[in-house]
Write an enzyme that holds these catalytic residues in place. Structure first.
Site, PDB file in Angstrom:
ATOM      1  N   ASP A   5      45.292  35.374  -6.960  1.00 50.61           N
ATOM      2  CA  ASP A   5      46.659  34.872  -6.930  1.00 50.61           C
ATOM      3  C   ASP A   5      47.638  35.877  -7.546  1.00 50.61           C
ATOM      4  O   ASP A   5      48.324  35.582  -8.519  1.00 50.61           O
ATOM      5  CB  ASP A   5      46.732  33.524  -7.656  1.00 50.61           C
ATOM      6  N   GLU A  14      36.834  34.422 -12.853  1.00 50.00           N
ATOM      7  CA  GLU A  14      36.667  33.249 -11.975  1.00 50.00           C
ATOM      8  C   GLU A  14      35.835  33.550 -10.726  1.00 50.00           C
ATOM      9  O   GLU A  14      36.247  33.241  -9.608  1.00 50.00           O
ATOM     10  CB  GLU A  14      38.025  32.673 -11.586  1.00 50.00           C
ATOM     11  N   GLU A  55      42.566  31.049 -20.142  1.00 48.29           N
ATOM     12  CA  GLU A  55      43.768  30.748 -19.361  1.00 48.29           C
ATOM     13  C   GLU A  55      44.095  29.266 -19.504  1.00 48.29           C
ATOM     14  O   GLU A  55      43.203  28.423 -19.528  1.00 48.29           O
ATOM     15  CB  GLU A  55      43.580  31.043 -17.861  1.00 48.29           C
ATOM     16  N   TYR A  98      43.191  24.148 -16.171  1.00 48.36           N
ATOM     17  CA  TYR A  98      44.588  23.770 -15.945  1.00 48.36           C
ATOM     18  C   TYR A  98      44.701  22.255 -15.799  1.00 48.36           C
ATOM     19  O   TYR A  98      45.186  21.747 -14.787  1.00 48.36           O
ATOM     20  CB  TYR A  98      45.122  24.482 -14.696  1.00 48.36           C
TER      21      TYR A  98
END
Length: 611
Positions: free
Chosen positions: A170, A414, A503, A467
Site C-alpha cells: 500500500d 506482513e 503498526e 488496526y
C-alpha cells in the site's frame, strides 16, 4: 569501498543527462532513433516530474544518459587509480554501460551497487565519459517486493496489449534513480570492507575489527580510534584485532542519555606495494559503542531496558517521489525530535544512507527492514524468491552492519506467513541473516493469526500490526481494549518473546472534524490512538517493548476507492504539517521520556552548519 586521502569524488547530480522513455530502444542509438527525450533530475522518481499521465504509471524500460569529463589525473599514473561508478539506488532492475560497454547489472531497489570502470576508460584520456542506464520497474512474483503483470485480453473493454502491474503493498510504486550517482577513485590496492562490533562493561569497551584489502597481498594496516574531541583513545594494526577503550562514551538513544548518539572515529590506514609503487588508502568509519540484548520481556541497549516510542515512515514526498531530498530529511529529524520519538522502522525497504548517517549521529534507533513487503502469493515462497531474498539481506547487512543506530533486522513486512511454505522460507532467511550478523536480533513484521504464523518461531522479537476499529470492526472504538489485550496475551502466551506493536493507526483527512468521532476525522484518529495507548500502558509493564505509529506522514499510494490522494494515516500531512494526533502522540512520548529522567539540555541558541 574506501577512498584514500588523495582520492576524489564526483557527484553526478542535477540531471543525469537525458531521460529516454522508449520500451523498444535500439542500442547504440542516435538522436533520430531514441523517440521522446526529456531532461530528468537525479536523484528523483520520474513519475511526478512531468504532466504526462502515461509516465505517472509507466511500467517497463526507461533509459538515462549523461556525459561527463573526468579529470585527467584520474586516468594517469602507474599504477593508475581505480575509477568507480556508484549508484545509491535505482528501481528496480538496472543495466549500466560506460562508453557503450556494459559494466554492471543489478536487481532490486533501495540498495547501492557499483562498478570498477577503469578498464573501460583506459586509452581515452580527455574524452567524454558516456554513462547510460537502462532501468526496468516491473515487479514479478520473484522480485522484492513481489508483484505480477496481468494482461487484459477482453478486446471489447481494453486496448490491444493492455496490461496492469498488480502489487500487494500500500504505497506508490515510484521508480527512477532515487539516490545519488557518484564517480570516485581509489588506489589500485584499497580498503574494500571494514566490520566492527563492540562490547562494553562499566569502565572498559572492546572494539573488534576486521579489515579486508583488495589489490595487493603486500600491505600493512594501522588503526586509530579517536573521540569527538579528536583525542586518540586506542590504536591497532593488522587486518583483525581488538581495540581497548577505557572509560568509554557509549552510544545511547535519544532521550535515554544527556549525550545521545556519541560517535568515535576509526581511521584505517593501508600502505601497499603494487608494481614497485607504494600506495596509501585511508578510510574513516564512525563507530558507536553499544550492546543489544533481548530477554523474554525486555529489549536492552547497553544493559538498560529500552522502550521503542517511535514511528513508521516512508521515503515519499511531493514531486520527487522517493528521490533523496536533504531539506525534507532534516525537517523530518526535527519533527522526530519535537515529537519525542526515539526510533523508527524503515518501512518497507532500506532507507538512504544519508538518513541512516543522521540516525547514528542523533541517537535515533532503527529497525532496518528489507524490501520484503507484499510476499503474499505461494510462488513468492519458492527457491528463486528465497535466493534473491538471501542476496538482498547480504547487501543490506554489508551496507548497514557497522551502524550503532541499527539494533534489529526486519526481513519482511506482513507476508502470508500462515502459508505452509513460510516455515522453511523464514527459517532460512532468518538463519542466514543471523549467520551474517550474529550481533543483532532478527524479526519480521506480521499481521497473521498468532496460532497460524509459521515464521514467528524463528524471530527474536514479535512485531505485530493490527488496526482494530479500522480494517476490523470499522467505526467501533469500543472493541479496541478487548481485542488488543487478547492480541498481546495470545502472542506472549504462545512464544514468550517481547512484543512491539509495529503498526496501528487510522486515516484522517486534515481539517475534517466530527463529534462524536467518525472515521476519517481528526477526532477519530486521536480517539483510536488513546484507546491503544491505554492498553500499551498496561502491557509495557510486562512484555510490550514498543509502539510505532502508522504513519509519520501521509504518503502516496496507487489509486483506489479507499485512497483519496494516498494513505492519510499520517500524524503529519505529506507536507509535514501536524494533525491533532501529532500533539496527542507528542504528549505521550515526552511523558514516557520523562519517566527515564534523561532529557536533553535546553537549546538557547542555534548554530547552522552547511551539510
Amino acid at each position: 569501498s574506501a577512498e584514500s586521502a588523495e582520492n576524489e569524488r564526483l557527484c553526478l547530480g542535477k540531471a543525469l543527462g537525458h531521460f529516454l522513455n522508449a520500451l523498444f530502444l535500439p542500442f547504440p542509438w542516435n538522436s533520430c532513433q531514441t523517440g521522446p527525450v526529456i531532461d530528468m533530475p537525479v536523484p528523483a522518481s520520474f513519475n511526478d516530474i512531468t504532466q504526462d499521465p502515461s509516465l505517472e504509471n509507466y511500467i517497463g524500460w526507461v533509459w538515462y544518459e549523461k556525459e561527463v569529463l573526468l579529470p585527467l589525473r584520474w586516468l594517469q599514473g602507474d599504477p593508475a587509480p581505480r575509477v568507480v561508478l556508484r549508484f545509491g539506488s535505482a528501481h528496480y532492475y538496472s543495466i549500466v554501460w560506460v562508453n557503450g560497454v556494459q559494466v554492471v547489472e543489478h536487481e532490486g531497489g533501495h540498495l547501492p551497487f557499483e562498478a570498477d570502470i577503469s578498464s573501460v576508460l583506459q586509452g581515452s584520456p580527455g574524452a567524454l565519459c558516456r554513462i547510460t542506464v537502462a532501468l526496468n520497474n516491473t515487479l514479478t512474483p520473484h522480485t522484492l517486493p513481489p508483484g505480477s503483470i496481468q494482461y487484459m485480453t477482453d478486446k471489447t473493454r481494453y486496448p490491444k496489449n493492455y496490461f496492469v502491474q498488480n502489487i500487494k503493498f500500500d504505497f506508490f510504486n515510484y521508480a527512477g534513480i532515487h539516490r545519488p550517482v557518484v564517480l570516485y577513485t581509489t588506489p589500485a590496492a584499497y580498503i574494500d570492507d571494514i566490520t566492527v562490533t563492540t562490547t562494553s562493561s562499566e569502565s572498559i569497551a572492546m572494539v573488534q575489527y576486521q579489515v579486508s584489502v583488495v589489490g595487493s597481498t603486500a600491505y600493512s594496516l594501522s588503526l586509530s580510534l579517536r573521540d569527538q574531541e579528536g583525542k586518540e583513545v586506542a590504536t591497532g594494526d593488522g587486518p583483525v584485532g581488538e581495540l581497548k577503550v577505557l572509560n568509554p562514551n557509549l552510544w545511547w538513544p535519544y532521550l535515554m542519555h544527556e549525550n545521545p548518539g556519541y560517535l568515535y572515529s576509526l581511521e584505517v590506514k593501508m600502505q601497499a606495494q603494487v608494481a614497485g609503487a607504494l600506495l596509501e588508502d585511508i578510510y574513516t568509519l564512525p563507530v558507536g559503542i553499544r550492546t543489544v540484548h533481548v530477554t523474554s520481556t525486555q529489549f536492552l541497549i547497553n544493559g538498560r531496558p529500552f522502550y521503542f516510542h517511535g514511528v513508521n515512515k516512508h521515503e515519499d514526498a511531493d514531486i520527487r517521489g522517493k528521490g533523496l531530498d536533504w531539506p525534507l530529511i532534516v525537517k523530518d529529524f526535527n519533527l522526530l525530535h519535537w515529537l519525542g520519538a526515539n526510533s523508527f522502522r524503515t518501512s518497507h525497504y532500506p532507507y538512504a544512507e544519508e538518513i541512516m548517517d543522521l540516525c547514528d549521529a542523533y541517537g535515533i534507533v532503527v529497525i532496518d527492514e528489507s524490501p520484503g513487503v507484499g510476499i503474499k502469493l505461494p510462488e513468492s515462497f519458492g527457491n528463486k524468491s528465497l535466493q534473491h531474498h538471501l542476496a538482498v539481506m547480504e547487501e543490506l547487512i554489508r551496507r548497514d552492519k557497522n551502524r550503532p543506530s541499527v539494533v534489529m533486522w526486519s526481513v519482511a513486512n506482513e507476508p502470508a506467513s500462515e502459508l505452509p511454505p513460510a516455515a522453511h522460507y523464514f527459517k532460512t532467511v532468518i538463519a542466514h541473516t543471523k549467520a551474517l550478523d550474529p550481533s543483532r536480533p532478527v524479526t519480521f513484521v506480521t499481521d497473521a493469526n498468532y496460532a497460524l504464523d509459521h515464521g514467528a518461531p524463528y524471530v527474536d522479537v514479535i512485531c505485530v500490526n493490527s488496526y482494530f476499529s479500522w480494517y476490523h470492526d470499522p467505526g467501533h472504538l469500543e472493541v479496541i481494549p478487548l481485542q488488543l489485550t487478547a492480541q498481546f496475551e495470545n502472542w506472549y502466551k504462545t512464544y514468550q518473546k517481547p512484543i512491539i506493536q509495529s503498526e496501528y493507526g487510522a486515516d484522517s483527512v486534515p481539517g475534517l472534524h466530527s463529534d462524536p468521532p467518525m472515521m476519517f476525522t481528526e477526532e477519530y484518529q486521536t480517539a483510536m490512538l488513546r484507546e491503544y495507548h491505554s492498553v500499551f500502558d498496561k502491557k509495557r509493564k510486562e512484555y510490550v517493548i514498543g509502539e510505532l505509529i502508522w504513519n509519520f506522514a501521509d504518503f502516496m499510494t496507487s489509486q483506489g476507492t479507499t485512497r483519496v490522494l494516498g494513505n492519510k494515516k499520517g500524524i503529519f500531512t505529506r507536507q509535514r504539517q501536524p494533525k491533532a494526533a501529532a500533539f496527542v502522540l507528542r504528549d505521550r512520548y515526552w511523558k514516557i521520556a520523562n519517566e527515564s529522567s534523561c532529557l536533553p539540555p535546553v537549546v538557547t541558541s542555534h548554530s547552522l552548519f552547511l551539510k
